[in-house]
Design a protein around this motif. Structure first.
Motif, PDB file in Angstrom:
ATOM      1  N   ASP A 100       5.800  73.214  35.853  1.00 49.27           N
ATOM      2  CA  ASP A 100       7.144  73.530  36.379  1.00 49.27           C
ATOM      3  C   ASP A 100       6.958  74.126  37.645  1.00 49.27           C
ATOM      4  N   PRO A 101       6.939  73.402  38.782  1.00 53.43           N
ATOM      5  CA  PRO A 101       6.730  74.127  40.204  1.00 53.43           C
ATOM      6  C   PRO A 101       8.087  74.645  40.604  1.00 53.43           C
ATOM      7  N   GLY A 102       9.103  74.648  39.865  1.00 50.66           N
ATOM      8  CA  GLY A 102      10.219  75.359  40.467  1.00 50.66           C
ATOM      9  C   GLY A 102      11.085  74.399  41.434  1.00 50.66           C
ATOM     10  N   GLY A 103      11.895  75.074  42.098  1.00 47.84           N
ATOM     11  CA  GLY A 103      12.853  74.429  43.127  1.00 47.84           C
ATOM     12  C   GLY A 103      13.940  73.581  42.675  1.00 47.84           C
ATOM     13  N   GLY A 104      14.246  73.675  41.296  1.00 46.97           N
ATOM     14  CA  GLY A 104      15.396  72.932  40.775  1.00 46.97           C
ATOM     15  C   GLY A 104      14.820  71.546  40.318  1.00 46.97           C
ATOM     16  N   ILE A 105      15.772  71.051  39.437  1.00 50.55           N
ATOM     17  CA  ILE A 105      15.410  69.645  38.934  1.00 50.55           C
ATOM     18  C   ILE A 105      15.064  68.547  39.715  1.00 50.55           C
ATOM     19  N   SER A 165      13.918  68.682  42.686  1.00 54.31           N
ATOM     20  CA  SER A 165      12.678  68.669  43.426  1.00 54.31           C
ATOM     21  C   SER A 165      11.430  68.707  42.533  1.00 54.31           C
ATOM     22  N   VAL A 166      11.466  68.661  41.306  1.00 58.82           N
ATOM     23  CA  VAL A 166      10.269  68.819  40.396  1.00 58.82           C
ATOM     24  C   VAL A 166       9.343  67.532  40.793  1.00 58.82           C
ATOM     25  N   VAL A 167       9.888  66.366  40.999  1.00 54.64           N
ATOM     26  CA  VAL A 167       8.967  65.277  41.375  1.00 54.64           C
ATOM     27  C   VAL A 167       8.171  65.404  42.362  1.00 54.64           C
ATOM     28  N   ALA A 168       8.988  65.802  43.554  1.00 55.50           N
ATOM     29  CA  ALA A 168       8.560  65.771  44.718  1.00 55.50           C
ATOM     30  C   ALA A 168       7.347  66.816  45.020  1.00 55.50           C
ATOM     31  N   ARG A 169       7.545  67.742  44.127  1.00 59.76           N
ATOM     32  CA  ARG A 169       6.550  68.630  44.019  1.00 59.76           C
ATOM     33  C   ARG A 169       5.355  68.605  43.074  1.00 59.76           C
ATOM     34  N   GLY A 170       5.324  67.249  42.626  1.00 59.48           N
ATOM     35  CA  GLY A 170       4.242  66.853  41.704  1.00 59.48           C
ATOM     36  C   GLY A 170       4.286  66.874  40.287  1.00 59.48           C
ATOM     37  N   CYS A 171       5.433  66.975  39.624  1.00 61.11           N
ATOM     38  CA  CYS A 171       5.562  67.316  38.213  1.00 61.11           C
ATOM     39  C   CYS A 171       6.422  66.013  37.741  1.00 61.11           C
ATOM     40  N   SER A 172       6.255  65.757  36.302  1.00 60.76           N
ATOM     41  CA  SER A 172       7.335  64.517  36.008  1.00 60.76           C
ATOM     42  C   SER A 172       8.658  65.152  35.881  1.00 60.76           C
ATOM     43  N   ILE A 173       9.671  64.347  36.001  1.00 63.38           N
ATOM     44  CA  ILE A 173      11.061  64.682  35.733  1.00 63.38           C
ATOM     45  C   ILE A 173      11.521  65.740  34.646  1.00 63.38           C
ATOM     46  N   ASP A 174      10.606  65.339  33.634  1.00 65.49           N
ATOM     47  CA  ASP A 174      10.727  66.294  32.383  1.00 65.49           C
ATOM     48  C   ASP A 174      10.059  67.549  32.545  1.00 65.49           C
ATOM     49  N   CYS A 175       9.286  67.702  33.314  1.00 65.59           N
ATOM     50  CA  CYS A 175       8.059  68.725  33.240  1.00 65.59           C
ATOM     51  C   CYS A 175       7.036  68.813  32.240  1.00 65.59           C
ATOM     52  N   LEU A 176       6.962  67.478  31.564  1.00 63.59           N
ATOM     53  CA  LEU A 176       6.055  67.325  30.513  1.00 63.59           C
ATOM     54  C   LEU A 176       4.622  67.098  30.895  1.00 63.59           C
ATOM     55  N   TYR A 177       4.239  66.537  32.089  1.00 61.74           N
ATOM     56  CA  TYR A 177       3.128  66.480  32.656  1.00 61.74           C
ATOM     57  C   TYR A 177       2.905  66.396  34.309  1.00 61.74           C
TER      58      TYR A 177
END
Length: 85
Positions: free
Chosen positions: A24-29, A31-43
């Motif tokens: 969970d790189p933060g920045g709100g839902i 921006s999560v994908v743009a910051r390298g995490c899946s949209i659901d923060c699972l991987y």
């Protein structure tokens, strides 16, 4: 599975690894994908390492995935071969 989905919706993007999240790189839902995490923060997305909460996931050089700001990634750390580290 429904509980996992509800918890993910409520917490993914807050910068804290909660419940079933593995990144969970933060920045709100949004921006999560743009910051390298899946949209659901699972991987972490391929080519990213998301081991530190509230920090944009880092790209992993030499893993064979071109990610983030990498111009290339040829699965090695050898310079002068067309893709420098």
């Amino acid at each position: 599975r429904i509980l996992t989905s509800i918890l993910t919706i409520l917490t993914c993007g807050d910068g804290v690894i909660n419940h079933f999240e593995t990144c969970d790189p933060g920045g709100g839902i949004d921006s999560v994908v743009a910051r390298g995490c899946s949209i659901d923060c699972l991987y972490a997305l391929p080519g990213f390492n998301c081991s530190t909460p509230n920090i944009t996931c880092e790209t992993e050089c030499s893993d064979g995935f071109r990610a983030g700001l990498e111009e290339c990634d040829d699965k090695n750390l050898v310079n002068q071969d067309g893709c420098n580290t």
